[in-house]
Write an enzyme that holds these catalytic residues in place. Structure first.
Site, short mmCIF file in Angstrom:
data_model
loop_
_atom_site.label_atom_id
_atom_site.label_comp_id
_atom_site.label_asym_id
_atom_site.label_seq_id
_atom_site.Cartn_x
_atom_site.Cartn_y
_atom_site.Cartn_z
N GLU A 70 -5.81 6.97 -1.15
CA GLU A 70 -5.80 5.75 -0.33
C GLU A 70 -6.41 4.59 -1.10
OE1 GLU A 70 -4.22 5.29 2.49
OE2 GLU A 70 -3.59 7.37 2.30
N HIS A 123 1.53 4.42 -2.92
CA HIS A 123 1.56 5.89 -2.83
C HIS A 123 2.73 6.45 -3.61
CE1 HIS A 123 -1.71 6.65 -0.19
NE2 HIS A 123 -1.22 5.96 0.82
N HIS A 174 0.84 -1.20 0.00
CA HIS A 174 0.00 0.00 0.00
C HIS A 174 0.88 1.26 0.00
CE1 HIS A 174 -3.26 2.73 1.40
NE2 HIS A 174 -2.27 3.28 2.05
N GLU A 175 1.87 1.30 0.89
CA GLU A 175 2.76 2.47 0.96
C GLU A 175 3.53 2.64 -0.35
OE1 GLU A 175 2.64 4.58 3.34
OE2 GLU A 175 1.30 3.38 4.58
N ASP A 188 -4.50 1.18 -2.13
CA ASP A 188 -5.09 -0.13 -1.81
C ASP A 188 -5.19 -0.98 -3.07
OD1 ASP A 188 -5.34 0.43 0.84
OD2 ASP A 188 -7.50 0.81 0.82
ZN ZN Z 1 -2.09 5.28 2.63
#
Ligand code: ZN
Length: 407
Positions: A353, A279, A275-276, A357
């Site tokens: 976000e 980003h 997930h990070e 995801d």
């Molecule tokens: Zn996040």
């Protein structure tokens, strides 16, 4: 003193407090002793009762501390205390650097002193009662002192630069101040992990082993150059878990709280990292920095139109227009615009976000991510069912349920 600016400032301040209270009231009313259907089974009944209690306690505490600071600031505005304070300081010095630095420094100190009992209570009574607090009184005081020292040094530095520019740059004030502040925050982002974090926490490179291998396997699949994975001793303050991504280019690193590593299994941690990484890969970090640079520029430009305003200084009880009174008056007037900008930033952040995801899910980590998010939510007793308006207004992340549905 009681001019148009005065009444606008007071109205904005009162309305925004009332609106904040309406939102918390809506949230409190939505609390329910029943777990939302899709989330059944993530809590046992006693733990869920504890979660409800935690949410209520925090909400009540927010009402108390928010109400208290509302009364303090409203009195300051109604009695023209800021202007009085400016006059008082002017009896000692009118020097262009010393006066505003003293003015802001002493206000900041007063603010820290007023906040102190609330923060103490929150850490050693509320967080302690629910088993989150790991900080000692000594560590808490040390953190506070370091925080004050850091804002004196960094805040003093940037304020001095802006004041110099204000004094000498004339009509180009806003442009040069914008460049200075943006350059400063760019440098801070770049060196945040090396200069600031070590003052508060220890970061150690993640040791070789099952987890590191799994993370490196994922990074290879994702085509992501990842060398700097650090573990941070978050457990010395709180049991709450976290992970974040910081820096860019050669300075990028992923930081895992040691608490996260205790609570999640290997696949779940890889999912959180994916997930990070999402980003980063989707350029969210660069875009949000760009956005903040642009809004800073616009803000400085509008600020420059207000700094010399005599009536604005008078509305705060002052006699002479000055940089420091102008800046405070402006930030009070500008509050609704900041609020709207904040809404936009939160909106974009929630969208990001979902994208991050989805990025994790592309690598077959969707299910592991859902189970990681559930564990983190239970572990921190998060609100499962916030009011949609509160989510829209305040939340930078979608709720657990929303993310589960999307995944
Ligand atoms: Zn996040």
């Amino acid at each position: 003193m009681y001019n148009l600016y005065f009444f606008i400032i007071i109205s904005i301040f009162v309305l925004s407090f009332v609106w904040g209270q309406v939102l918390s009231y809506l949230n409190r009313k939505r609390m329910s002793p029943l777990i939302p259907k899709e989330l059944e089974g993530i809590y046992n009944p006693e733990e869920y009762a504890k979660q409800q209690d935690y949410q209520k306690t925090n909400s009540r505490f927010g009402l108390l501390s928010g109400g208290f600071s509302f009364v303090v600031i409203l009195s300051v505005l109604l009695f023209g205390f800021l202007g009085w304070f400016d006059d008082l300081l002017r009896e000692y010095t009118e020097q262009f650097l010393v006066l505003p630095l003293l003015f802001f420094g002493l206000l900041m100190l007063a603010n820290a002193i007023i906040d102190f009992p609330f923060e103490w209570y929150e850490t050693f009574t509320i967080e302690e009662r629910f088993g989150f607090n790991k900080s000692t009184r000594k560590l808490f005081l040390l953190d506070g002192l370091k925080g004050i020292l850091l804002s004196v040094i960094l805040g003093g530095l940037i304020l001095t630069a802006v004041l110099y520019i204000y004094q000498y740059a004339g009509q180009w004030f806003w442009l040069l101040a914008w460049l200075a502040v943006s350059g400063f925050s760019l440098v801070m982002t770049f060196f945040y992990s090396e200069w600031i974090v070590p003052l508060f926490n220890k970061q150690t490179p993640l040791a070789d082993g099952e987890l590191r291998t799994a993370i490196e396997n994922f990074a290879r699949k994702a085509g992501f150059q990842l060398t700097d994975i650090y573990v941070m001793d978050g457990s010395k303050r709180s049991t709450k878990a976290n992970a974040y991504f910081t820096g860019f280019g050669k300075k990028k690193r992923i930081v895992l709280f040691d608490t996260l590593m205790n609570d999640l299994n290997t696949e779940e941690i890889v999912a959180v990292l994916a997930h990070e990484t999402g980003h980063y890969k989707k350029k969210h970090i660069i875009y949000s920095m760009l956005l903040s640079v642009l809004t800073t520029g616009a803000t400085f430009y509008i600020l420059s139109l207000f700094l010399e305003n005599q009536q604005l200084a008078e509305a705060l009880g002052g006699k002479t227009p000055s940089f420091h009174l102008g800046l405070i008056g402006f930030s009070l007037l500008f509050a609704p615009v900041s609020e709207i900008l904040g809404l936009a930033v939160n909106f974009i952040s929630r969208k990001n976000e979902y994208e991050a995801d989805a990025f994790a899910a592309q690598f077959g980590l969707g299910e592991a991510l859902v189970s990681a998010l559930k564990k983190i939510s239970v572990q921190s007793l998060s609100n499962l069912n916030p009011h949609p308006l509160v989510v829209f207004w305040h939340y930078s992340h979608p709720t657990l349920l929303q993310r589960m549905h999307a995944l």
